[in-house]
Design an enzyme around this catalytic site. Structure first.
Site, short mmCIF file in Angstrom:
data_model
loop_
_atom_site.label_atom_id
_atom_site.label_comp_id
_atom_site.label_asym_id
_atom_site.label_seq_id
_atom_site.Cartn_x
_atom_site.Cartn_y
_atom_site.Cartn_z
N TYR A 54 17.24 -9.63 6.44
CA TYR A 54 17.15 -9.77 7.88
C TYR A 54 16.26 -10.96 8.21
CZ TYR A 54 18.76 -4.86 7.81
OH TYR A 54 19.44 -3.69 7.59
N HIS A 122 21.07 -2.30 -0.97
CA HIS A 122 21.68 -2.55 0.34
C HIS A 122 23.21 -2.54 0.27
CE1 HIS A 122 20.87 -4.94 4.33
NE2 HIS A 122 21.64 -3.89 4.51
N GLY A 205 26.29 3.15 17.99
CA GLY A 205 27.47 2.30 17.90
C GLY A 205 27.19 0.84 18.20
N GLY A 207 24.99 -0.33 20.00
CA GLY A 207 24.70 -0.45 21.42
C GLY A 207 25.87 -0.13 22.33
N PHE A 208 27.09 -0.05 21.77
CA PHE A 208 28.27 0.14 22.60
C PHE A 208 28.26 1.49 23.31
CE2 PHE A 208 32.83 0.54 23.51
CZ PHE A 208 33.13 -0.74 23.94
#
Length: 339
Positions: A54, A122, A205, A207-208
């Site tokens: 990240y 990961h 999701g 942010g959805f």
């Protein structure tokens, strides 16, 4: 904040995903991100999730700065395996033992800690036997650099092979009202059978499910979700119908859509009658790690831990967002998930 057990590791019932504070979701405010992490600790959201890729690398440094002086409060999780260069270039998936050891040392330095509480693979490197990768992880545990180990986006057989070498404490995979794959692909059942905890990333999701994204134009130009199949064209419109059904139920309960989505994820490990969150019928302990980079959204998410869902609520949500209802793949390239 109540707690739950991922194997032998006790964590709060909800964690904090830190990825978006450094990359992928548009421009980040580092000062606000540090305030968000510190506020999370104040609220008992002490299970922090990051990864070396990240940024790359900048997110671990951010987390390290934010927890300085409060290390004893934190359950710190990071990851290796998605190898990137300092310039941000993607070098591929790497599970070679020498890389595992090198990546761990680098993460410890960036985080400013002596031990990683939960260290994940990961992504699975299909060119390296998982036994070799997990042999290196076992050595890190024996050396005192890592307390517990986990794996992300792995298929049941891979989980079993890893677990035979070094106990898997947690499996991390995307799971939410619009990503219910782990219910059908054997991952949740495998975790329950082996006593492995399950960590749900993107439980809103991406942010959805918040209902706040009504058009792709609501996303920053550099937001990676613009390239996600679920956020494009007809898929976006169809998925928005699912979100609106969830939001209607949330309004009736007097909570936000995000809180309802999080409460649903947390309720899944209780389905089967275990109020302690120890896993129900074929379900492991499940802990969501919603990501945010703002204090206000963190506080909203944390309040979801107090949302009680009745059997009728769960039935209505199952009807509003049934398995397989979401349109589009989770990633543009699905070749590295469920491996």
């Amino acid at each position: 904040m109540q707690t739950r057990e991922l194997g032998a590791l006790r964590v709060p019932a909800m964690g904090l995903g830190c990825m978006g504070m450094s990359e992928f979701y548009g421009t980040a405010d580092q000062a606000e991100a540090e305030r968000t992490i510190r506020r999370a600790l104040d609220l008992g959201v002490t299970f922090l999730d990051t990864a070396d890729m990240y940024g790359p690398f900048t997110n671990e440094r951010l987390v390290g700065r934010a927890i300085a002086g409060r290390r004893e409060e934190v359950v710190l999780a990071t990851k290796f395996g998605n190898e990137r260069g300092e310039d941000g270039s993607r070098l591929g998936i790497n599970g070679r033992p020498e890389y595992v050891r090198r990546a761990c040392d680098a993460s410890l330095q960036r985080l400013g800690v002596d031990v990683i509480d939960l260290y994940y693979q990961h992504r699975v490197d299909t060119t390296v036997p998982v036994e070799d990768t997990w042999g290196a992880l076992r050595e890190l545990v024996e050396a005192g650099k890592v307390r517990f180990t986990g794996i992300s986006e792995a298929a049941p057989e891979t989980i079993r092979r890893a677990h035979a070498v070094q106990p898997v404490t947690a499996v991390q995979t995307e799971y939410s009202l619009w990503t219910r794959d782990p219910e059908d692909d054997g991952v949740l059942a495998t975790c329950a059978e082996l006593g492995i905890g399950f960590v749900a990333y993107s439980p809103i999701g991406r942010g959805f499910l918040s209902g706040q994204i009504r058009s792709v134009d609501d996303l920053a130009p550099d937001d990676f979700r613009r390239h996600n199949p679920r956020f494009q064209g007809e898929a976006f419109a169809r998925n928005l119908e699912l979100v609106d059904r969830v939001r209607e139920i949330a309004e009736e309960k007097g909570v936000t859509a995000s809180q309802l989505a999080l409460a649903w994820v947390m309720a899944q490990s209780d389905r089967g009658g275990n109020p302690a969150g120890g896993g129900g019928r074929g379900r492991p302990t499940i802990v969501p790690i919603p990501g945010t980079k703002r204090v206000a959204y963190l506080e909203e998410n944390a309040a979801a831990a107090d949302v009680d869902l009745t059997d009728d609520d769960l039935r209505r949500l199952d009807e509003a967002a049934p398995r397989g209802a979401t349109v589009g793949d989770r990633y543009p390239d699905m070749s590295s998930v469920h491996v």
